[in-house]
Design a protein around this motif. Structure first.
Motif, mmCIF file in Angstrom:
data_model
loop_
_atom_site.group_PDB
_atom_site.id
_atom_site.type_symbol
_atom_site.label_atom_id
_atom_site.label_comp_id
_atom_site.label_asym_id
_atom_site.label_seq_id
_atom_site.Cartn_x
_atom_site.Cartn_y
_atom_site.Cartn_z
ATOM 1 N N LYS A 108 0.819 -1.211 0.000
ATOM 2 C CA LYS A 108 0.000 0.000 0.000
ATOM 3 C C LYS A 108 0.860 1.272 0.000
ATOM 4 C CE LYS A 108 -3.952 2.113 2.343
ATOM 5 N NZ LYS A 108 -4.973 1.953 3.376
ATOM 6 N N TYR A 109 2.017 1.205 0.668
ATOM 7 C CA TYR A 109 2.905 2.367 0.784
ATOM 8 C C TYR A 109 4.315 2.008 0.297
ATOM 9 C CZ TYR A 109 -0.854 3.898 3.899
ATOM 10 O OH TYR A 109 -2.078 4.237 4.419
ATOM 11 N N PRO A 110 4.469 1.661 -0.982
ATOM 12 C CA PRO A 110 5.761 1.171 -1.477
ATOM 13 C C PRO A 110 6.893 2.206 -1.431
ATOM 14 C CG PRO A 110 4.280 1.580 -3.311
ATOM 15 C CD PRO A 110 3.474 1.744 -2.052
ATOM 16 N N GLU A 111 6.567 3.472 -1.469
ATOM 17 C CA GLU A 111 7.597 4.525 -1.477
ATOM 18 C C GLU A 111 7.865 5.093 -0.099
ATOM 19 O OE1 GLU A 111 9.185 5.096 -4.358
ATOM 20 O OE2 GLU A 111 7.884 3.548 -5.205
ATOM 21 N N ASP A 112 7.155 4.635 0.912
ATOM 22 C CA ASP A 112 7.259 5.219 2.243
ATOM 23 C C ASP A 112 8.082 4.355 3.189
ATOM 24 O OD1 ASP A 112 5.565 7.502 1.663
ATOM 25 O OD2 ASP A 112 3.912 6.073 1.590
ATOM 26 N N GLU A 113 8.541 4.987 4.261
ATOM 27 C CA GLU A 113 9.337 4.325 5.285
ATOM 28 C C GLU A 113 8.393 3.961 6.436
ATOM 29 O OE1 GLU A 113 13.592 5.397 7.408
ATOM 30 O OE2 GLU A 113 12.709 6.799 5.975
ATOM 31 N N LEU A 114 8.248 2.667 6.728
ATOM 32 C CA LEU A 114 7.323 2.195 7.753
ATOM 33 C C LEU A 114 8.058 1.880 9.056
ATOM 34 C CD1 LEU A 114 5.231 -0.244 5.531
ATOM 35 C CD2 LEU A 114 4.578 2.057 6.258
ATOM 36 N N TYR A 115 7.457 2.305 10.177
ATOM 37 C CA TYR A 115 8.007 2.063 11.512
ATOM 38 C C TYR A 115 6.939 1.403 12.363
ATOM 39 C CZ TYR A 115 11.807 5.220 10.330
ATOM 40 O OH TYR A 115 12.900 5.804 9.729
ATOM 41 N N PHE A 116 7.163 0.148 12.725
ATOM 42 C CA PHE A 116 6.233 -0.540 13.604
ATOM 43 C C PHE A 116 6.555 -0.117 15.028
ATOM 44 C CE2 PHE A 116 4.598 -3.911 16.244
ATOM 45 C CZ PHE A 116 3.362 -4.158 15.681
ATOM 46 N N LEU A 117 5.574 0.430 15.737
ATOM 47 C CA LEU A 117 5.757 0.914 17.102
ATOM 48 C C LEU A 117 5.358 -0.185 18.071
ATOM 49 C CD1 LEU A 117 4.047 4.387 16.530
ATOM 50 C CD2 LEU A 117 6.486 3.814 16.287
ATOM 51 N N MET A 118 6.289 -0.539 18.959
ATOM 52 C CA MET A 118 6.036 -1.640 19.879
ATOM 53 C C MET A 118 6.508 -1.297 21.289
ATOM 54 S SD MET A 118 9.153 -4.122 18.466
ATOM 55 C CE MET A 118 8.292 -5.591 18.809
ATOM 56 N N GLY A 119 5.911 -1.949 22.262
ATOM 57 C CA GLY A 119 6.321 -1.793 23.648
ATOM 58 C C GLY A 119 7.390 -2.806 24.009
#
Length: 187
Positions: free
Chosen positions: A93-104
């Motif tokens: 869905k966001y091929p050009e974007d930088e994804l950051y999974f936020l976790m505890g």
């Protein structure tokens, strides 16, 4: 664009969830954060409150936060929600974007039990949100975000409501009102 991804059952969503998302946005300089409610967590045995209620509470909780979006991908899937499937969906869905999974920290400590955890690290970045008072060391490639954390627990909120104790101070006012109107979590 830098996009944060924050998943969970949000049963119910509380002020600690929104506080953590806002602090992560600041720490990582995120453009937006996508909240993804899970149908059923693979590491939890109990079934959450009905999807429609959790989704309605999320909408109430994020109202006024223009950088937060809600994505119902996991609610639309059958069965247990695995982060790997969601990561594939978001990468497409966001091929050009930088994804950051936020976790505890609890999720970080159990990451070795996650479905296809090695492949996950190829699909997105992982940022561990730790309490400012904790002496935490996370290993690469995980990113450490030290932040003030509001100590709130969805489990304790559900227990307190069932026992008739106060929880108003731990919830967004619209979420609290919704829970009362729907009679959620009452014994």
């Amino acid at each position: 664009m830098k996009i944060g991804v924050f998943g969970g059952t949000f049963d119910p969503v509380h002020i600690g969830h929104i506080h953590a998302v806002a602090e992560a946005k600041i720490a990582l300089n995120l453009d937006k954060v996508i909240i993804i409610p899970a149908r059923q967590s693979p590491l939890k045995s109990s079934s959450p409150t009905k999807d429609k209620h959790r989704l309605n509470m999320l909408h109430h909780a994020v109202e006024g936060y223009g950088f937060i979006e809600i994505d119902t991908f996991e609610l639309e899937q059958e069965g247990v929600s695995y982060t790997y499937g969601t990561a594939l969906y978001l990468a497409r869905k966001y091929p050009e974007d930088e994804l950051y999974f936020l976790m505890g920290m609890d999720q970080y400590r159990s990451f070795d039990k996650w479905h296809k955890n090695d492949e996950l690290l190829e699909l997105m970045n992982f940022a561990v949100m730790a309490r400012a008072a904790e002496d935490v060391r996370v290993k690469q490639p995980f990113i450490h975000i030290q932040q003030p954390v509001v100590e709130v627990s969805s489990t304790i909120i559900r227990e307190r409501i069932a026992n008739g104790n106060i929880v108003r101070h731990q919830l967004n006012s619209a979420v609290y009102k919704y829970i009362k109107e729907q009679g959620l979590y009452e014994a």
